[in-house]
Design a protein around this motif. Structure first.
Motif, PDB file in Angstrom:
ATOM      1  N   ALA A   1       0.804  -1.220   0.000  1.00 29.76           N
ATOM      2  CA  ALA A   1       0.000   0.000   0.000  1.00 29.76           C
ATOM      3  C   ALA A   1       0.840   1.274   0.000  1.00 29.76           C
ATOM      4  O   ALA A   1       0.287   2.368  -0.014  1.00 29.76           O
ATOM      5  CB  ALA A   1      -0.927   0.003   1.217  1.00 29.76           C
ATOM      6  N   VAL A   2       2.174   1.139   0.029  1.00 25.18           N
ATOM      7  CA  VAL A   2       3.066   2.298   0.076  1.00 25.18           C
ATOM      8  C   VAL A   2       3.612   2.560  -1.326  1.00 25.18           C
ATOM      9  O   VAL A   2       4.101   1.653  -1.992  1.00 25.18           O
ATOM     10  CB  VAL A   2       4.231   2.058   1.061  1.00 25.18           C
ATOM     11  N   ASP A   3       3.516   3.815  -1.768  1.00 26.14           N
ATOM     12  CA  ASP A   3       3.979   4.186  -3.105  1.00 26.14           C
ATOM     13  C   ASP A   3       5.404   4.724  -3.115  1.00 26.14           C
ATOM     14  O   ASP A   3       6.123   4.578  -4.103  1.00 26.14           O
ATOM     15  CB  ASP A   3       3.054   5.247  -3.711  1.00 26.14           C
ATOM     16  N   ALA A   4       5.806   5.382  -2.025  1.00 26.87           N
ATOM     17  CA  ALA A   4       7.135   5.989  -1.969  1.00 26.87           C
ATOM     18  C   ALA A   4       7.650   5.936  -0.542  1.00 26.87           C
ATOM     19  O   ALA A   4       6.872   5.921   0.413  1.00 26.87           O
ATOM     20  CB  ALA A   4       7.096   7.433  -2.471  1.00 26.87           C
ATOM     21  N   VAL A   5       8.973   5.920  -0.411  1.00 28.96           N
ATOM     22  CA  VAL A   5       9.642   5.922   0.888  1.00 28.96           C
ATOM     23  C   VAL A   5      10.563   7.128   0.930  1.00 28.96           C
ATOM     24  O   VAL A   5      11.429   7.285   0.067  1.00 28.96           O
ATOM     25  CB  VAL A   5      10.446   4.626   1.120  1.00 28.96           C
ATOM     26  N   GLU A   6      10.353   8.000   1.900  1.00 27.96           N
ATOM     27  CA  GLU A   6      11.179   9.193   2.097  1.00 27.96           C
ATOM     28  C   GLU A   6      11.913   9.035   3.420  1.00 27.96           C
ATOM     29  O   GLU A   6      11.306   9.073   4.494  1.00 27.96           O
ATOM     30  CB  GLU A   6      10.304  10.445   2.135  1.00 27.96           C
ATOM     31  N   LEU A   7      13.230   8.815   3.351  1.00 28.87           N
ATOM     32  CA  LEU A   7      14.037   8.590   4.545  1.00 28.87           C
ATOM     33  C   LEU A   7      14.884   9.816   4.857  1.00 28.87           C
ATOM     34  O   LEU A   7      15.539  10.376   3.963  1.00 28.87           O
ATOM     35  CB  LEU A   7      14.959   7.387   4.365  1.00 28.87           C
ATOM     36  N   ALA A   8      14.856  10.233   6.121  1.00 27.30           N
ATOM     37  CA  ALA A   8      15.777  11.245   6.618  1.00 27.30           C
ATOM     38  C   ALA A   8      16.859  10.492   7.389  1.00 27.30           C
ATOM     39  O   ALA A   8      16.658  10.094   8.537  1.00 27.30           O
ATOM     40  CB  ALA A   8      15.053  12.245   7.512  1.00 27.30           C
ATOM     41  N   ILE A   9      17.981  10.244   6.737  1.00 24.39           N
ATOM     42  CA  ILE A   9      19.037   9.405   7.316  1.00 24.39           C
ATOM     43  C   ILE A   9      20.026  10.280   8.077  1.00 24.39           C
ATOM     44  O   ILE A   9      20.663  11.163   7.513  1.00 24.39           O
ATOM     45  CB  ILE A   9      19.752   8.606   6.219  1.00 24.39           C
ATOM     46  N   THR A  10      20.107  10.012   9.371  1.00 19.49           N
ATOM     47  CA  THR A  10      20.995  10.773  10.247  1.00 19.49           C
ATOM     48  C   THR A  10      22.334  10.051  10.364  1.00 19.49           C
ATOM     49  O   THR A  10      22.367   8.826  10.486  1.00 19.49           O
ATOM     50  CB  THR A  10      20.363  10.918  11.642  1.00 19.49           C
ATOM     51  N   GLY A  11      23.405  10.818  10.321  1.00 15.42           N
ATOM     52  CA  GLY A  11      24.745  10.234  10.395  1.00 15.42           C
ATOM     53  C   GLY A  11      25.095   9.794  11.795  1.00 15.42           C
ATOM     54  O   GLY A  11      25.956  10.394  12.452  1.00 15.42           O
ATOM     55  N   VAL A  12      24.430   8.730  12.261  1.00  7.84           N
ATOM     56  CA  VAL A  12      24.697   8.204  13.596  1.00  7.84           C
ATOM     57  C   VAL A  12      24.440   6.703  13.589  1.00  7.84           C
ATOM     58  O   VAL A  12      23.588   6.213  12.840  1.00  7.84           O
ATOM     59  CB  VAL A  12      23.782   8.900  14.646  1.00  7.84           C
ATOM     60  N   LEU A  13      25.200   5.980  14.376  1.00 11.95           N
ATOM     61  CA  LEU A  13      24.971   4.554  14.609  1.00 11.95           C
ATOM     62  C   LEU A  13      24.399   4.411  16.015  1.00 11.95           C
ATOM     63  O   LEU A  13      25.109   4.625  16.999  1.00 11.95           O
ATOM     64  CB  LEU A  13      26.275   3.768  14.464  1.00 11.95           C
TER      65      LEU A  13
ATOM     66  N   VAL B   1       8.349   2.774  -4.643  1.00  9.79           N
ATOM     67  CA  VAL B   1       8.163   1.343  -4.387  1.00  9.79           C
ATOM     68  C   VAL B   1       7.743   0.666  -5.684  1.00  9.79           C
ATOM     69  O   VAL B   1       6.838   1.133  -6.381  1.00  9.79           O
ATOM     70  CB  VAL B   1       7.098   1.116  -3.300  1.00  9.79           C
ATOM     71  N   GLN B   2       8.421  -0.424  -6.005  1.00  6.77           N
ATOM     72  CA  GLN B   2       8.070  -1.206  -7.182  1.00  6.77           C
ATOM     73  C   GLN B   2       6.958  -2.177  -6.794  1.00  6.77           C
ATOM     74  O   GLN B   2       7.207  -3.179  -6.121  1.00  6.77           O
ATOM     75  CB  GLN B   2       9.295  -1.954  -7.714  1.00  6.77           C
TER      76      GLN B   2
END
Length: 199
Positions: free
Chosen positions: A141-153, A189-190
Motif C-alpha cells: 500500500a506504500v507508493d514511496a519511501v522518504e528517509l531522513a538518514i541521520t549520520g549516527v549509529l 516502491v516497485q
C-alpha cells in the motif's frame, strides 16, 4: 541524481527518520537523536523542500507509540496542519490538540482508508511508526519511501524494517537531498501486481 521531485498524483508515502544502522528510534523509544532538529540540536536541519512536501500532505498516519514518543518534541506547538489517524487497540474518542484532530481507529487498514478519504487528491504520509510502516509495506500500500538518514549509529532501538512480510520489496531511488546532519533519500516502491488489490 535529480533532486527535483514533481508529484503527478496522490501517493501513500512512508516518511521516516533513520540511523545509518537502520533504527527508527533509540532505546526506550527515544527520538531525541534522530529528531535532533526538533529538540533544538543546531547540528541538524530538515531540508525545507522535504518539510514543505510533508506539510502539504492531506493526512498523516502514525502509531500510538509515535504519538507518545513525540510529545516531548512537539510540546504545545501546532505541528500537523492535517488530520492524523492513529491505529490502536485502545478505544479512544477523537482528540483535538496542537491544532490537529487525532482520530483513533482499530486497525492500520482502517487508518489508511480514512486517511485516503480525508486527503482527497493530496498525499497520505505514514510518519515513522515502524509497526504501521511494516504492515502497509507488506500490503503493498506504500507508493514511496522518504528517509531522513541521520549520520549516527544508534546500536539499539526499534528498527524501521525489522519484520517485513512479502520481502523482498524492491525500491527505485529517485532523489538524494543533503541537509545539515541529514541526508534525505526518496524511493519509489516497485509494486507487486499480484497484491495491488489490497489497496
Amino acid at each position: 541524481m535529480d533532486s527535483v521531485y514533481i508529484a503527478v498524483m496522490s501517493q501513500v508515502v512512508l516518511y521516516a527518520s533513520m540511523s545509518l544502522d537502520g533504527f527508527a528510534t533509540g532505546p526506550d523509544d527515544d527520538l531525541s537523536v534522530l529528531h535532533g532538529w526538533a529538540f533544538g540540536d543546531p547540528t541538524m536541519e530538515m531540508h525545507p523542500q522535504v518539510g514543505g512536501e510533508f506539510l502539504g500532505a492531506g493526512a498523516v498516519i502514525f502509531g500510538a507509540r509515535t504519538l507518545r514518543a513525540g510529545d516531548a518534541a512537539w510540546g504545545d506547538e501546532d505541528i500537523f496542519p492535517m488530520p492524523v489517524f492513529v491505529p490502536t487497540h485502545e478505544a479512544r474518542e477523537p482528540v483535538f490538540r496542537n491544532g490537529s484532530l487525532f482520530t483513533f481507529v482499530d486497525s492500520t487498514e482502517d487508518a489508511l482508508a480514512r486517511a485516503m478519504q480525508a486527503a482527497g487528491d493530496r498525499d497520505v504520509y505514514i510518519m515513522g511508526s515502524p509497526d504501521v510502516a511494516q504492515q502497509l509495506l507488506a500490503a503493498d500500500a506504500v507508493d514511496a519511501v522518504e528517509l531522513a538518514i541521520t549520520g549516527v549509529l544508534l546500536g539499539s532501538g526499534v528498527k524501521l524494517f525489522d519484520h517485513l512480510a512479502n520481502a523482498p520489496i524492491r525500491l527505485q531511488p529517485t532523489r538524494v537531498i543533503p541537509s545539515k546532519g541529514i541526508t534525505h533519500v526518496r524511493y519509489d516502491v516497485q509494486h507487486d501486481p499480484d497484491r495491488r488489490g489490497t489497496r
